[in-house]
Design an enzyme around this catalytic site. Sequence first.
Site: not given
Length: 160
Positions: A66, A81
């Site tokens: 992620h 992120h």
Amino acid sequence: MFGFGKKKKKISITAPITGQAVPLEQVPDPAFAQKIIGDGIAIEPTQGVFIAPFDGHVVHLIDSHHSLVLAHESGLELLVHIGVNTVSLQGKPFKPHVKSGDKVKKGQTLIEFDIAQIKEAGLPVITPIIVANGDIVAELKANTGNVKADSDELMEVVLK
């Protein structure tokens, strides 16, 4: 002698994700919103593709895919992120196309992600894009509004 005529290095960072660029303060996570992790901008994605905003290399791809840190040849490092608290999804909505240590070219797909799956999990998909090593930055200008990946300038960074 005093460095007055010294030309500072400017780096143009192209949007790595298509969507709406917004100030970090809109990220529903205090570590990002209060710039504790670093300065930058966030994108509310409309497409689930994260591409390289410049030529460089992957410093670190997080195991759950992620998030990653990307380094520019100048030494500038970006932390991207995807979403907030998405580590809890254990990599399910993310399909990495790179691994730590890989060299990347501007425009190359780094990670594909399923926006609907992230939202179905009840998590925000807003994606902070942070300068990870702000100590080398003299100035950072970020552009808000609609941005198209690999096309629109997201940030201009001037190094010290």
